[in-house]
Design a protein around this motif. Structure first.
Motif, PDB file in Angstrom:
ATOM      1  N   ALA A   1     -18.172  65.288 -11.634  1.00  7.91           N
ATOM      2  CA  ALA A   1     -17.851  63.899 -11.263  1.00  7.91           C
ATOM      3  C   ALA A   1     -18.558  63.516  -9.965  1.00  7.91           C
ATOM      4  CB  ALA A   1     -16.333  63.743 -11.111  1.00  7.91           C
ATOM      5  N   TYR A   2     -18.570  64.447  -9.008  1.00  9.94           N
ATOM      6  CA  TYR A   2     -19.207  64.171  -7.719  1.00  9.94           C
ATOM      7  C   TYR A   2     -20.719  63.965  -7.910  1.00  9.94           C
ATOM      8  CZ  TYR A   2     -20.521  64.570  -2.816  1.00  9.94           C
ATOM      9  OH  TYR A   2     -21.034  64.315  -1.574  1.00  9.94           O
ATOM     10  N   ALA A   3     -21.332  64.849  -8.706  1.00 10.54           N
ATOM     11  CA  ALA A   3     -22.780  64.741  -8.930  1.00 10.54           C
ATOM     12  C   ALA A   3     -23.110  63.423  -9.630  1.00 10.54           C
ATOM     13  CB  ALA A   3     -23.263  65.924  -9.762  1.00 10.54           C
ATOM     14  N   TYR A   4     -22.297  63.052 -10.609  1.00 12.11           N
ATOM     15  CA  TYR A   4     -22.545  61.808 -11.345  1.00 12.11           C
ATOM     16  C   TYR A   4     -22.507  60.627 -10.367  1.00 12.11           C
ATOM     17  CZ  TYR A   4     -22.387  58.382 -15.119  1.00 12.11           C
ATOM     18  OH  TYR A   4     -22.676  57.335 -15.968  1.00 12.11           O
ATOM     19  N   ALA A   5     -21.490  60.621  -9.485  1.00 11.65           N
ATOM     20  CA  ALA A   5     -21.341  59.517  -8.527  1.00 11.65           C
ATOM     21  C   ALA A   5     -22.495  59.506  -7.516  1.00 11.65           C
ATOM     22  CB  ALA A   5     -19.993  59.641  -7.802  1.00 11.65           C
TER      23      ALA A   5
ATOM     24  N   LEU B   1     -25.547  60.824  -7.792  1.00 14.29           N
ATOM     25  CA  LEU B   1     -26.850  60.534  -8.404  1.00 14.29           C
ATOM     26  C   LEU B   1     -26.931  59.076  -8.873  1.00 14.29           C
ATOM     27  CD1 LEU B   1     -27.345  63.508  -8.033  1.00 14.29           C
ATOM     28  CD2 LEU B   1     -28.011  63.705 -10.414  1.00 14.29           C
ATOM     29  N   ALA B   2     -25.774  58.498  -9.243  1.00 17.60           N
ATOM     30  CA  ALA B   2     -25.761  57.090  -9.686  1.00 17.60           C
ATOM     31  C   ALA B   2     -26.185  56.156  -8.553  1.00 17.60           C
ATOM     32  CB  ALA B   2     -24.367  56.726 -10.187  1.00 17.60           C
ATOM     33  N   GLU B   3     -26.095  56.618  -7.298  1.00 21.16           N
ATOM     34  CA  GLU B   3     -26.487  55.772  -6.157  1.00 21.16           C
ATOM     35  C   GLU B   3     -28.009  55.645  -6.028  1.00 21.16           C
ATOM     36  OE1 GLU B   3     -24.803  57.994  -2.957  1.00 21.16           O
ATOM     37  OE2 GLU B   3     -22.727  57.490  -3.488  1.00 21.16           O
ATOM     38  N   ILE B   4     -28.752  56.516  -6.709  1.00 23.44           N
ATOM     39  CA  ILE B   4     -30.215  56.515  -6.570  1.00 23.44           C
ATOM     40  C   ILE B   4     -30.801  55.363  -7.403  1.00 23.44           C
ATOM     41  CG2 ILE B   4     -32.321  57.852  -6.974  1.00 23.44           C
ATOM     42  CD1 ILE B   4     -30.568  60.406  -6.667  1.00 23.44           C
ATOM     43  N   PRO B   5     -31.530  54.444  -6.777  1.00 22.59           N
ATOM     44  CA  PRO B   5     -32.051  53.297  -7.522  1.00 22.59           C
ATOM     45  C   PRO B   5     -32.978  53.738  -8.655  1.00 22.59           C
ATOM     46  CG  PRO B   5     -32.455  53.076  -5.143  1.00 22.59           C
ATOM     47  CD  PRO B   5     -31.915  54.448  -5.363  1.00 22.59           C
TER      48      PRO B   5
ATOM     49  N   ALA C   1     -38.534  69.952  -6.922  1.00 21.03           N
ATOM     50  CA  ALA C   1     -37.244  70.465  -6.414  1.00 21.03           C
ATOM     51  C   ALA C   1     -37.359  71.964  -6.126  1.00 21.03           C
ATOM     52  CB  ALA C   1     -36.139  70.196  -7.434  1.00 21.03           C
ATOM     53  N   ASP C   2     -38.099  72.664  -6.980  1.00 20.98           N
ATOM     54  CA  ASP C   2     -38.285  74.115  -6.787  1.00 20.98           C
ATOM     55  C   ASP C   2     -39.008  74.404  -5.471  1.00 20.98           C
ATOM     56  OD1 ASP C   2     -38.290  76.909  -7.731  1.00 20.98           O
ATOM     57  OD2 ASP C   2     -40.459  76.620  -7.825  1.00 20.98           O
ATOM     58  N   ARG C   3     -39.876  73.493  -5.060  1.00 18.24           N
ATOM     59  CA  ARG C   3     -40.620  73.708  -3.807  1.00 18.24           C
ATOM     60  C   ARG C   3     -39.687  73.767  -2.614  1.00 18.24           C
ATOM     61  NH1 ARG C   3     -46.058  70.213  -4.025  1.00 18.24           N
ATOM     62  NH2 ARG C   3     -46.924  71.185  -5.882  1.00 18.24           N
ATOM     63  N   VAL C   4     -38.502  73.187  -2.745  1.00 18.05           N
ATOM     64  CA  VAL C   4     -37.524  73.277  -1.640  1.00 18.05           C
ATOM     65  C   VAL C   4     -36.321  74.138  -2.046  1.00 18.05           C
ATOM     66  CG1 VAL C   4     -38.216  71.148  -0.473  1.00 18.05           C
ATOM     67  CG2 VAL C   4     -36.495  71.048  -2.286  1.00 18.05           C
ATOM     68  N   GLY C   5     -36.524  74.974  -3.053  1.00 15.05           N
ATOM     69  CA  GLY C   5     -35.508  75.997  -3.377  1.00 15.05           C
ATOM     70  C   GLY C   5     -34.386  75.554  -4.290  1.00 15.05           C
TER      71      GLY C   5
ATOM     72  N   GLU D   1     -21.962  70.272  -1.044  1.00 14.15           N
ATOM     73  CA  GLU D   1     -23.116  70.201  -0.118  1.00 14.15           C
ATOM     74  C   GLU D   1     -24.423  70.427  -0.899  1.00 14.15           C
ATOM     75  OE1 GLU D   1     -20.339  72.232   0.680  1.00 14.15           O
ATOM     76  OE2 GLU D   1     -19.612  70.430   1.726  1.00 14.15           O
ATOM     77  N   GLU D   2     -24.398  71.310  -1.869  1.00  8.67           N
ATOM     78  CA  GLU D   2     -25.610  71.549  -2.663  1.00  8.67           C
ATOM     79  C   GLU D   2     -25.970  70.291  -3.463  1.00  8.67           C
ATOM     80  OE1 GLU D   2     -25.782  76.280  -3.628  1.00  8.67           O
ATOM     81  OE2 GLU D   2     -24.235  75.156  -4.675  1.00  8.67           O
ATOM     82  N   ILE D   3     -24.954  69.588  -3.931  1.00  7.96           N
ATOM     83  CA  ILE D   3     -25.218  68.349  -4.677  1.00  7.96           C
ATOM     84  C   ILE D   3     -25.769  67.279  -3.724  1.00  7.96           C
ATOM     85  CG2 ILE D   3     -24.077  66.474  -5.953  1.00  7.96           C
ATOM     86  CD1 ILE D   3     -22.258  68.723  -7.164  1.00  7.96           C
ATOM     87  N   ASP D   4     -25.264  67.246  -2.500  1.00  8.18           N
ATOM     88  CA  ASP D   4     -25.818  66.309  -1.508  1.00  8.18           C
ATOM     89  C   ASP D   4     -27.299  66.604  -1.281  1.00  8.18           C
ATOM     90  OD1 ASP D   4     -23.357  65.111  -1.207  1.00  8.18           O
ATOM     91  OD2 ASP D   4     -22.788  66.289   0.562  1.00  8.18           O
ATOM     92  N   ARG D   5     -27.622  67.901  -1.195  1.00  6.10           N
ATOM     93  CA  ARG D   5     -29.024  68.274  -0.982  1.00  6.10           C
ATOM     94  C   ARG D   5     -29.885  67.848  -2.168  1.00  6.10           C
ATOM     95  NH1 ARG D   5     -30.897  74.272   0.136  1.00  6.10           N
ATOM     96  NH2 ARG D   5     -33.058  73.718  -0.269  1.00  6.10           N
ATOM     97  N   LEU D   6     -29.336  68.034  -3.369  1.00  6.90           N
ATOM     98  CA  LEU D   6     -30.043  67.608  -4.584  1.00  6.90           C
ATOM     99  C   LEU D   6     -30.291  66.096  -4.542  1.00  6.90           C
ATOM    100  CD1 LEU D   6     -31.031  67.957  -7.580  1.00  6.90           C
ATOM    101  CD2 LEU D   6     -28.654  67.535  -8.253  1.00  6.90           C
ATOM    102  N   ALA D   7     -29.253  65.329  -4.191  1.00  5.53           N
ATOM    103  CA  ALA D   7     -29.372  63.861  -4.180  1.00  5.53           C
ATOM    104  C   ALA D   7     -30.446  63.432  -3.172  1.00  5.53           C
ATOM    105  CB  ALA D   7     -28.024  63.231  -3.842  1.00  5.53           C
ATOM    106  N   ASP D   8     -30.471  64.057  -2.003  1.00  2.22           N
ATOM    107  CA  ASP D   8     -31.482  63.718  -0.982  1.00  2.22           C
ATOM    108  C   ASP D   8     -32.892  64.018  -1.503  1.00  2.22           C
ATOM    109  OD1 ASP D   8     -29.450  62.987   0.664  1.00  2.22           O
ATOM    110  OD2 ASP D   8     -29.478  64.814   1.897  1.00  2.22           O
TER     111      ASP D   8
END
Ligand code: C6P
Length: 403
Positions: A306-310, A312-316, A347-351, A385-392
């Protein structure tokens, strides 16, 4: 849950100069020390073949192997250990049913019902069987990007169906299907049911008697266990009425040049030397997951999904697939016009480990009008926090491609 990360040695590493963020758990999960250690212990102390020996090591191997079967029956709340057949994984389990059940029960003109969200493993074996038997395949439709099963015509579709096979959790959409209801309705229509539990077995409590299914397939490697190992649960009376799947050692009662008779279930379906260390590892994985509590793992998975969906949905410009609510711990998406393989590579380039492609659900992707999607899938050791990093990182990739 975060403390559990320490149980998984593979998570403790840098990839391309960054701390590894492993978000490819739907493909395979990492393994805890308890599982790795158990497999190592088997090879260091008990290694021997099962069933055929009377010496100490063979006895230990047999006890461990058959003990794992009992443990698996308890894990799924099967009626008895004889209802558990060890296989190489979900794919082989489904092929076993298609081959051994199908050969006996499917006739020309019969119908098999699947859904449009099935993994190729729960499609191709039925296509092969249908071609051999002259049977027909029908599909429960998926509603679109929302990724739910459209059950509007289900009773009509079930009418005259011999077997209904469907996934519990979609590996491509994150949809959680109402397996109990589907089994109830199938049973009312006289159809045999098979649940593909590849994505749910290590993520939620599973009770085959409560679900009411006839068969259920799972893979150990998607639930903290080893690769090349899995099982098929089958209701005993159905298993007994099936022919063997493969021929060889272990599966016979007596053999003569002119003909042979078969061992009782489950050994009738386990020809040849099985994956003994795999059974030890699977048992350790089940103990590990129950030590945490599968209801807690489910809660954690749902919260991350649910957190990831929310986030990632913020990304235009992102297109998210699968339900907005009630999803499992995975999110698939299309990031504007950036190709999924570019997203995964950058994404793999930053782990960050993601997966891109059709996730073995090509017909579903075609129906949704996309060639490939990117997928982030979570497990008990992942964090917000990992999902935040993914979103960034996804925002950065999107910006880079928009320049
Ligand atoms: N899905 C994924 O990345 P095996 O390969 O036999 O362990 O599992 C096959 C399978 C069957 N059903 C479902 C719903 C699955 O997700 C999978 C495996 C992996 O999504 C590999 S494509």
């Amino acid at each position: 849950m975060e403390a559990r990360r320490l149980d998984f040695p593979a998570l403790d590493q840098d990839v391309n100069g960054n701390r590894l963020v492993y978000l490819d758990n739907a493909a395979t999960t990492q393994k805890p020390r308890a599982v790795i250690g158990e497999i190592r212990r088997f090879y260091e102390r008990d290694n021997s073949n099962v069933h055929r020996g009377v010496h100490e090591l063979s006895n230990r191997a047999t006890l461990g192997y058959e003990g794992a079967r009992k443990r698996a029956a308890e894990f799924l709340n099967a009626t008895s250990a004889e209802e558990i057949i060890f296989t190489r994984g979900t794919t082989e389990s489904i092929n076993l049913v298609a081959s051994a059940w199908g050969a006996r029960h499917l006739r020309r003109g019969d119908r098999i019902l699947l859904t449009e969200m099935e993994h190729h493993s729960n499609l191709i074996p039925w296509q092969l069987l249908a071609a051999r038997a002259g049977a027909r395949l029908d599909f429960v439709p998926v509603t679109g990007d929302e990724g739910l099963l459209d059950l509007g015509r289900i009773d009509e579709l079930l009418d005259g169906t011999r077997l209904f096979a469907f996934t519990h959790i979609s590996n491509a959409l994150g949809t959680v299907n109402p397996v109990g209801e589907l089994c109830r309705r199938a049973k009312a229509a006289g159809a045999v049911t098979l649940v593909d539990a590849a994505q749910s077995a290590g993520h939620a409590p599973l009770n085959v008697r409560e679900i009411g299914c006839d068969f259920l397939a799972l893979s150990a490697h998607k639930m903290a266990g080893p690769t090349g190992m899995g099982l098929l649960y089958g209701r005993r009376e159905l298993l007994e009425a099936m022919d063997p799947y493969q021929g060889g050692g272990e599966m016979i009662s007596s053999v003569d040049f002119g003909g042979s008779t078969w061992a009782a279930v489950p050994h009738k379906f386990e020809a040849g030397t099985p994956d003994i260390s795999g059974a030890f590892g699977l048992r350790a994985a089940m103990d590990y997951l129950d030590g945490i509590g599968r209801d807690r793992i489910l809660e954690h998975d749902r919260a991350l999904g649910a957190y990831a969906y929310a986030r990632l949905a913020e990304i235009p410009g992102i297109r998210l697939l699968g339900p907005a609510e009630g999803r499992a711990g995975l999110v698939s998406f299309v990031l504007g016009d950036v190709h999924a393989h570019d997203v995964v590579m950058l994404a793999d380039r930053v782990g960050i480990a993601l997966r891109g492609g059709h996730h073995c659900t090509q017909p579903l992707h075609r129906k949704l009008g996309v060639e490939s999607t990117t997928r982030a899938s979570f497990y008990l050791y992942n964090t917000a926090e990992e999902i935040d990093r993914l979103a960034d990182v996804l925002r950065e990739i999107k910006r880079y491609f928009s320049r």
